[in-house]
Scaffold this motif. Structure first.
Motif, mmCIF file in Angstrom:
data_model
loop_
_atom_site.group_PDB
_atom_site.id
_atom_site.type_symbol
_atom_site.label_atom_id
_atom_site.label_comp_id
_atom_site.label_asym_id
_atom_site.label_seq_id
_atom_site.Cartn_x
_atom_site.Cartn_y
_atom_site.Cartn_z
ATOM 1 N N GLY A 19 67.696 22.140 -31.887
ATOM 2 C CA GLY A 19 66.567 22.282 -32.796
ATOM 3 C C GLY A 19 65.897 23.631 -32.662
ATOM 4 O O GLY A 19 65.589 24.284 -33.666
ATOM 5 N N SER A 22 68.311 26.248 -33.989
ATOM 6 C CA SER A 22 68.318 26.208 -35.449
ATOM 7 C C SER A 22 67.044 26.816 -36.019
ATOM 8 O O SER A 22 67.081 27.514 -37.042
ATOM 9 N N LEU A 23 65.926 26.586 -35.360
ATOM 10 C CA LEU A 23 64.658 27.168 -35.798
ATOM 11 C C LEU A 23 64.699 28.691 -35.682
ATOM 12 O O LEU A 23 64.208 29.402 -36.561
ATOM 13 N N SER A 27 66.301 27.905 -40.021
ATOM 14 C CA SER A 27 66.384 26.616 -40.696
ATOM 15 C C SER A 27 65.034 25.924 -40.686
ATOM 16 O O SER A 27 64.443 25.700 -39.635
ATOM 17 N N ALA A 31 66.002 22.018 -38.254
ATOM 18 C CA ALA A 31 65.311 22.228 -36.980
ATOM 19 C C ALA A 31 64.216 21.183 -36.727
ATOM 20 O O ALA A 31 64.199 20.564 -35.652
#
Length: 63
Positions: A19, A22-23, A27, A31
């Protein structure tokens, strides 16, 4: 800790790490889903799956 509890904590850790990764990649949909699932679902499930645990003291001990 049982093997099952450890495995659930490991899955939660991977979900949270993915997460944050991805952040960092930008995203804004995946995320938050991964972070909420890791923090609000997987970790509490792992804690509840841990059960009562074991007590190292012997029965009848008044310590």
């Amino acid at each position: 800790m049982t093997v099952r509890t450890t495995a659930i904590f490991a899955v939660a850790t991977v979900m949270i790490a993915m997460g944050f990764w991805s952040l960092s990649r930008g995203s804004l949909t995946l995320a938050p889903v991964l972070l909420v699932a890791g923090y609000c679902v997987a970790i509490p499930v792992a804690i509840m799956a841990g059960g009562k645990g074991t007590d190292d003291r012997s029965e009848g001990s008044d310590e």
